[in-house]
Structures are given as C-alpha cells and as structure tokens.
Design a protein around this motif. Structure first.
Motif: not given
Length: 120
Positions: A54-59, A84-91, A103-114
C-alpha cells in the motif's frame, strides 16, 4: 497450470522474500518495484493474483487497486493488500478500494500463504 502472481513491493528485501516463498510453493512470480509500472505490467502479464504493497514511493497502492478495479481487463484479478499501514479503519478503506484480502506487516509465512491460496 501454474498460477502467476504479481508482487508489487518497493522494498527489495520484502519483494525478494515474497517472491522466494511463492516460488517455493510452486507459483510463477512477476516482481514489480515501481508503482507507475503496475497497471501496464498487469495488463501484459495477466496474473492470477496481485499482491499489493500500500505504501509505494510516489503512488498509493489504494489508488492502484482502485484503478485496476476500474479497468475491464484487470477488474477480475484478486488483490491481496500487504501493508505496514495498519491503523484503525485502514483495512476497511483498503477493502473498499477493491482488495479481496488484507495482511498487516510484518507478515508471517503461514498466514501469507493461507491468504494467497484462498485467492488463487
């Protein structure tokens, strides 16, 4: 047929980690580091899933998700937002833009693959 996943992440280490994990799980990957290349790359590659930082340089990744969902050729591709932008209301805001997964960072492999497997 092997599923192709486009990984949009401007952090080199995160992009490499996501790509390595996906390859180890049998996926083809298309890494994209620059936000301005996302839509054109998606149109040419036609991935089965887009993993979007979500947080990319320039866009904003939110703006890119909205643009992809407005594009007839891209609108059916599911998007997994990773941020990593996981404040209230962001999702809710990110899902309202069109992301099917979050998914909020940091991301664990298990939830990521799920999350990936649920969307492809």
């Amino acid at each position: 047929m092997t599923k192709r996943i486009m990984v949009v992440e401007d952090n080199d280490l995160n992009r490499k980690l996501f790509c390595d994990v996906l390859k180890a799980n049998g996926f083809e990957v298309e890494p994209v580091a620059e936000g301005h290349k996302v839509l054109d790359t998606a149109r040419s590659v036609v991935p089965d899933l887009i993993i979007m930082d979500i947080q990319l340089g320039g866009i904003s990744g939110v703006d890119l998700i909205e643009a992809a969902k407005r594009d007839r050729r891209l609108s059916g591709i599911p998007v997994l937002a990773v941020t990593a932008f996981a404040a209230k209301g962001d999702e809710e805001r990110i899902r309202a833009a069109g992301a099917e997964g979050y998914l909020a960072k940091p991301v664990s492999i298990g939830p990521f693959m799920s999350a990936v497997n649920a969307l492809v």
